[in-house]
Motif scaffolding. Structure first.
Motif, short mmCIF file in Angstrom:
data_model
loop_
_atom_site.label_atom_id
_atom_site.label_comp_id
_atom_site.label_asym_id
_atom_site.label_seq_id
_atom_site.Cartn_x
_atom_site.Cartn_y
_atom_site.Cartn_z
N PHE A 9 -9.72 -8.97 -19.53
CA PHE A 9 -10.69 -9.08 -20.14
C PHE A 9 -11.86 -10.26 -19.63
O PHE A 9 -11.48 -11.15 -19.30
N ASP A 10 -13.00 -9.92 -19.76
CA ASP A 10 -14.18 -10.80 -19.32
C ASP A 10 -15.37 -10.17 -20.08
O ASP A 10 -15.42 -9.19 -20.86
N SER A 11 -16.44 -11.02 -20.26
CA SER A 11 -17.79 -10.84 -20.77
C SER A 11 -18.72 -10.00 -19.91
O SER A 11 -19.59 -9.45 -20.10
N GLY A 12 -18.17 -9.73 -18.34
CA GLY A 12 -19.01 -9.27 -17.61
C GLY A 12 -18.13 -8.72 -16.29
O GLY A 12 -17.06 -8.53 -16.51
N VAL A 13 -18.81 -8.37 -14.92
CA VAL A 13 -17.97 -8.33 -13.84
C VAL A 13 -17.14 -9.15 -13.32
O VAL A 13 -16.59 -9.08 -12.31
N GLY A 14 -17.20 -10.43 -13.57
CA GLY A 14 -16.59 -11.58 -12.99
C GLY A 14 -15.11 -11.24 -12.77
O GLY A 14 -14.45 -11.71 -11.88
N GLY A 15 -14.59 -10.97 -13.97
CA GLY A 15 -13.06 -10.68 -14.19
C GLY A 15 -12.45 -9.58 -13.01
O GLY A 15 -11.32 -9.73 -12.85
N LEU A 16 -13.45 -8.90 -12.29
CA LEU A 16 -13.09 -8.00 -11.48
C LEU A 16 -12.22 -8.67 -10.29
O LEU A 16 -11.32 -8.20 -9.29
N SER A 17 -12.84 -10.13 -9.90
CA SER A 17 -12.23 -10.87 -8.82
C SER A 17 -10.85 -11.20 -9.16
O SER A 17 -9.91 -11.11 -8.06
N VAL A 18 -10.46 -11.37 -10.53
CA VAL A 18 -9.05 -11.61 -10.96
C VAL A 18 -8.33 -10.36 -10.85
O VAL A 18 -7.09 -10.24 -10.45
N ALA A 19 -8.94 -9.24 -11.28
CA ALA A 19 -8.19 -7.95 -11.43
C ALA A 19 -7.74 -7.54 -9.72
O ALA A 19 -6.72 -7.01 -9.46
N GLN A 20 -8.46 -7.90 -9.06
CA GLN A 20 -8.32 -7.59 -7.41
C GLN A 20 -7.21 -8.34 -7.16
O GLN A 20 -6.25 -7.78 -6.13
N CYS A 21 -6.98 -9.78 -7.43
CA CYS A 21 -5.95 -10.55 -7.01
C CYS A 21 -4.61 -9.94 -7.97
O CYS A 21 -3.45 -9.89 -7.15
N ILE A 22 -4.52 -9.47 -9.06
CA ILE A 22 -3.51 -8.91 -9.59
C ILE A 22 -2.97 -7.69 -8.88
O ILE A 22 -1.90 -7.40 -8.77
N ALA A 23 -4.08 -6.64 -8.69
CA ALA A 23 -3.57 -5.56 -7.95
C ALA A 23 -2.84 -5.92 -6.56
O ALA A 23 -1.97 -5.15 -6.09
N GLY A 24 -3.56 -6.95 -5.89
CA GLY A 24 -2.75 -7.44 -4.64
C GLY A 24 -1.50 -7.87 -4.86
O GLY A 24 -0.34 -7.60 -3.93
N VAL A 25 -1.19 -8.73 -5.91
CA VAL A 25 0.15 -9.49 -6.27
C VAL A 25 1.09 -8.37 -6.77
O VAL A 25 2.39 -8.57 -6.42
N ILE A 26 0.67 -7.42 -7.61
CA ILE A 26 1.40 -6.68 -8.27
C ILE A 26 0.98 -5.04 -8.17
O ILE A 26 0.11 -4.45 -9.04
N PRO A 27 1.09 -4.67 -6.85
CA PRO A 27 0.58 -3.37 -6.71
C PRO A 27 1.09 -2.05 -7.61
O PRO A 27 0.33 -1.05 -7.43
#
Length: 275
Positions: A9-27
């Motif tokens: 969850f975020d207010s804009g697209v910034g949280g996509l940087s976190v989503a990308q990290c999550i996808a890398g660690v938890i594929p």
């Protein structure tokens, strides 16, 4: 075992940087991304508004699609709404905080820069992090009101990043001679290459994305999920929901991050489908 479900969850697209990290660690994870872009940016909103919208929107999302972990990929929301959200839902919640502690561990000359939003650089919570983890460091804070807007427009393909303006924003870090910079907003890792080009002398760029991903993995493992090494089909982000309009070009931008979405919806929770 089914793949874990994670709500970011975020207010804009910034949280996509976190989503990308999550996808890398938890594929193996399946991600749902919810952006309250109707009220972007949260740093400009009263705290009561941030709390009420975070709690209400996350509860609505969980009612429609349960998740095993909720990640608040917004520094403002994490600071003001995390306690209320944990009281409101029975799902583990992970928040983000400026990465002051790892930055202090990395800095050699003990001069650290913090690039954040104006709201973040003013919060007493930040003062506490600095006192606890970086009391022997000089910390140069830069909180610029337009940077997140530039990034949102850049992600939509509406404009390039304003190089000269960005140079002026970063000038205090040059003047202070920092060797480490904390990216204190989840939008900023999205333009890391541009930041590094502006400040090649900075040795370390630190953000919270990887730490949030590791914490999310720990919570999933504690709940009985295995780490898993296979991606969840071709779409690590299975749904992307926006309370306002779907940002133009967001599908292509997601694909560039390796976060291909099966579904984009705007004006959520009315679920107006993107064309």
């Amino acid at each position: 075992m089914r793949p874990p479900e994670i709500l970011v969850f975020d207010s804009g697209v910034g949280g996509l940087s976190v989503a990308q990290c999550i996808a890398g660690v938890i594929p193996a994870a399946r991600l749902t991304y919810v952006a309250d872009n109707l009220c972007f940016p949260y740093g400009d909103q009263p705290e009561a508004v941030v709390v009420s919208r975070c709690v209400a929107l996350i509860r609505q999302s969980l009612a429609a699609k349960p998740a095993d972990v909720v990640v608040i990929a917004c520094n403002t929301a994490s600071t003001v709404a995390l306690t209320f959200l944990r009281q409101a839902i029975d799902v583990p919640v992970v928040g983000v905080v400026p990465a002051i502690k790892p930055a202090a561990a990395l800095s050699v000359n003990r001069r650290i820069g913090l690039l954040a939003t104006p709201a973040t650089v003013r919060r007493p919570y930040l003062d506490g992090l600095i006192a606890e983890f970086a009391s022997d460091c000089t910390l140069e804070r830069v909180g610029h009101p337009d940077l997140v807007h530039w990034i949102e427009a850049w992600v939509r393909g509406e404009s390039d990043l304003p190089g000269k303006a960005l140079e002026r924003v970063l000038q205090p870090f040059r003047d202070a001679g920092v060797d480490t910079i904390v990216l204190g907003c989840t939008h900023y890792p999205l333009i890391l290459a541009a930041l590094q080009a502006q400040l090649p002398e900075v040795r370390h760029w630190v953000d919270s994305g990887e730490a949030v991903a590791r914490r999310t993995l720990h919570l999933l493992q504690a709940s009985g999920f295995c780490q898993g090494g296979e991606k969840a089909g071709a779409a690590p982000v299975v749904t992307a929901l926006f309370t306002g309009e779907v940002p133009a070009g967001i599908g292509d931008y997601l694909a560039g991050l390796g976060l291909v979405s099966e579904r984009l919806a705007g004006n959520w929770p009315a679920f107006t489908e993107a064309v």
